[in-house]
Design a protein around this motif. Structure first.
Motif, PDB file in Angstrom:
ATOM      1  N   UNK A  69      -7.563 -17.004   9.235  1.00  0.00           N
ATOM      2  CA  UNK A  69      -8.894 -15.610   9.680  1.00  0.00           C
ATOM      3  C   UNK A  69     -10.304 -15.528   8.899  1.00  0.00           C
ATOM      4  N   UNK A  70      -9.716 -14.795   7.950  1.00  0.00           N
ATOM      5  CA  UNK A  70     -10.261 -14.143   6.731  1.00  0.00           C
ATOM      6  C   UNK A  70     -10.743 -15.351   5.711  1.00  0.00           C
ATOM      7  N   UNK A  71     -10.493 -16.271   5.805  1.00  0.00           N
ATOM      8  CA  UNK A  71     -10.429 -17.072   4.679  1.00  0.00           C
ATOM      9  C   UNK A  71     -11.968 -17.783   6.004  1.00  0.00           C
ATOM     10  N   UNK A 217      -5.530  -6.816   5.734  1.00  0.00           N
ATOM     11  CA  UNK A 217      -6.911  -5.617   6.192  1.00  0.00           C
ATOM     12  C   UNK A 217      -6.311  -5.912   8.064  1.00  0.00           C
ATOM     13  N   UNK A 218      -5.844  -4.367   8.607  1.00  0.00           N
ATOM     14  CA  UNK A 218      -6.603  -3.974   9.649  1.00  0.00           C
ATOM     15  C   UNK A 218      -7.873  -5.137  10.412  1.00  0.00           C
ATOM     16  N   UNK A 219      -7.579  -5.952  11.560  1.00  0.00           N
ATOM     17  CA  UNK A 219      -8.689  -5.946  11.894  1.00  0.00           C
ATOM     18  C   UNK A 219      -9.713  -4.868  12.778  1.00  0.00           C
ATOM     19  N   UNK A 350       2.213  -4.081   5.466  1.00  0.00           N
ATOM     20  CA  UNK A 350       2.434  -2.515   5.622  1.00  0.00           C
ATOM     21  C   UNK A 350       1.930  -1.917   4.278  1.00  0.00           C
ATOM     22  N   UNK A 351       1.640  -2.627   3.310  1.00  0.00           N
ATOM     23  CA  UNK A 351       0.885  -2.556   1.767  1.00  0.00           C
ATOM     24  C   UNK A 351      -0.514  -2.238   1.895  1.00  0.00           C
ATOM     25  N   UNK A 352      -0.893  -2.691   2.684  1.00  0.00           N
ATOM     26  CA  UNK A 352      -2.240  -2.311   2.759  1.00  0.00           C
ATOM     27  C   UNK A 352      -2.780  -0.919   2.978  1.00  0.00           C
ATOM     28  N   UNK A 353      -1.660  -0.851   4.281  1.00  0.00           N
ATOM     29  CA  UNK A 353      -1.758  -0.190   4.434  1.00  0.00           C
ATOM     30  C   UNK A 353      -1.213   1.133   4.526  1.00  0.00           C
ATOM     31  N   UNK A 354      -0.872   1.296   3.373  1.00  0.00           N
ATOM     32  CA  UNK A 354      -0.453   2.602   2.210  1.00  0.00           C
ATOM     33  C   UNK A 354       1.151   3.179   3.449  1.00  0.00           C
ATOM     34  N   UNK A 355       1.580   2.169   3.404  1.00  0.00           N
ATOM     35  CA  UNK A 355       3.303   2.849   4.143  1.00  0.00           C
ATOM     36  C   UNK A 355       4.678   2.682   3.819  1.00  0.00           C
TER      37      UNK A 355
END
Length: 445
Positions: A69-71, A217-219, A350-355
């Motif tokens: 999707x990001x690609x 990244x969160x959609x 979860x890392x991308x969300x700072x969790x």
């Protein structure tokens, strides 16, 4: 060699078909697009690809679909005249493609690797280039693509110990196939070295990093209002929430038992379980019932649902594509397939969300990513279930420690972004000499 492979493939296909057919039926929604698995595509697809320059991207299942999707979002501004066709193998992958990608992107099932099915599919689609996300190598598909002169790209290439040993053992079959890739985007130097030893041409290999850092990244198009759902099932604001993400058999029961013991210390504690394969949900439900955990299935929660606080203690998620949204509202996250099973699941989301995240000892599929998180104090790795319970208790009690882990995890993700752009540059470099219009990078931004 090809004759032997096709004889063995046919025998294995016939013997394994009943098993895979039962699995598809259990997952549901298997009939739409079923003929596509045999290389038979409908008139809608044929009309959409007529007289177009086609890029065929293959994303095996849900994890690869998120990368894909990001690609695509990065490819389209650079190659605006390119028509993108995306294939997947699983029904859950197709569900994700249909929900996350716009209608002008054609979505199909990847053909079964029999000569006639593959030939029919490639003759219909006639791709200008083929891009495989990660390393799933099907000989007939690659042989046919090479025969008709289609450039092959392997991106986000990662080889687990098991798959590396398998490809190495059957080098007489796979070595020439790996050599046929026009360009390969490896995640790290270790994977690059393995790919060279398997037959990839050294000049074709480029270390670009892991696309999953960018894909985490969160959609922006939020499909689920988790705070509203939590309110409807009786979770008070500020309650502690453990999310067990992509759990495998046995891990749900361990988390349920630990949850009950931890709840004695933390009365507001709530458990969210998200099995990796949603068709296991009934089995997990029986395990929760046997342990006295009051739960509800995610699919049963509607706009009119309203539970009183404490009426249920656990949400069992039997839907697909929503894990990241539950991660966003977790207090502590357990990464599944890491305690009892081998390989682990993706810790980058979860890392991308700072969790705050915890995982077990078996994270072989993400070795370098895990080393990165651990060395920067961005995650906690435990040896066994006993240590998991101890660490969960400590983290639920210590908010400052959770915040520190989350900040460090987010920093690791941010420092590793950019692999998507480097991968697109790789594709553009090899396609720009043809008839395709390429937008200069600055204008495409």
């Amino acid at each position: 060699m090809r004759i032997l492979y096709n004889i063995l493939f046919t025998v294995c296909f016939v013997l394994a078909s009943p098993y895979y057919f039962v699995r598809m039926r259990r997952r549901g929604n298997w009939l739409p697009g079923f003929a596509e698995r045999f290389g038979r595509y409908d008139s809608k697809l044929k009309q959409a690809i007529t007289n177009r320059h086609i890029l065929w991207i293959h994303a095996v299942s849900v994890g690869e679909v998120n990368v894909c999707t990001q690609l695509i979002r990065a490819i389209e501004p650079r190659l605006p005249n390119l028509k993108i066709v995306v294939s997947t193998t699983t029904t859950t992958g197709m569900g994700e493609l249909q929900s996350k990608l716009p209608t002008h992107i054609s979505k199909i099932y990847y053909p079964i690797d029999a000569r006639s099915f593959v030939a029919r599919a490639l003759t219909c689609v006639r791709p200008e280039a083929i891009m495989l996300v990660e390393a799933e190598i099907w000989p007939n598909f690659l042989w046919r693509a090479r025969q008709i002169g289609t450039p092959l790209f392997l991106v986000n290439a990662r080889l687990s110990d098991r798959s590396y040993r398998g490809y190495k053992r059957f080098g007489f079959l796979f070595r020439k196939l790996f050599a046929s890739f026009t360009a390969v985007g490896a995640q790290n130097e270790e994977d690059a070295a393995r790919l060279r030893s398997l037959g990839c041409r050294p000049e074709a290999i480029h270390v670009v990093g892991s696309l999953k850092f960018d894909a985490a990244r969160l959609d922006e198009r939020r499909r689920l209002d988790v705070p509203d759902m939590f309110a409807r099932i009786g979770i008070p604001p500020g309650a502690r929430v453990i999310v067990g993400g992509s759990t495998h058999r046995g891990e749900d029961a361990i988390l349920a038992e630990q949850f009950l013991r931890l709840r004695a210390r933390f009365p507001d504690l709530f458990l969210v379980l998200v099995p990796r394969h949603f068709e296991r949900s009934r089995e997990v439900g029986r395990e929760l019932t046997a342990r006295g955990v009051k739960f509800a299935y995610r699919s049963e929660i509607g706009a009119q649902t309203q539970y009183r606080p404490g009426e249920i203690e656990c949400l069992l998620v039997n839907t697909t594509g929503e894990l990241k949204h539950f991660y966003e509202h977790a207090t502590v996250i357990f990464i599944g397939k890491s305690l009892l099973a081998q390989g682990g699941q993706n810790p980058i989301e979860p890392g991308a969300l700072g969790k705050t995240m915890v995982f077990g000892p078996n994270m072989q599929n993400f070795e370098e990513v895990v080393r990165n998180f651990i060395s920067h104090d961005g995650a906690v790795q435990v040896r066994d279930a006993e240590e998991l319970e101890k660490v969960l208790g400590e983290l639920l009690e210590d908010s400052s420690r959770r915040e520190q882990l989350g900040r460090n995890a987010l920093k690791v993700v941010q420092e590793n972004l950019g692999a998507i752009d480097r991968t697109v540059d790789l594709l553009v470099k090899h396609l720009q000499d043809g008839e395709l219009y390429v937008v200069p990078q600055r204008q495409a931004k």
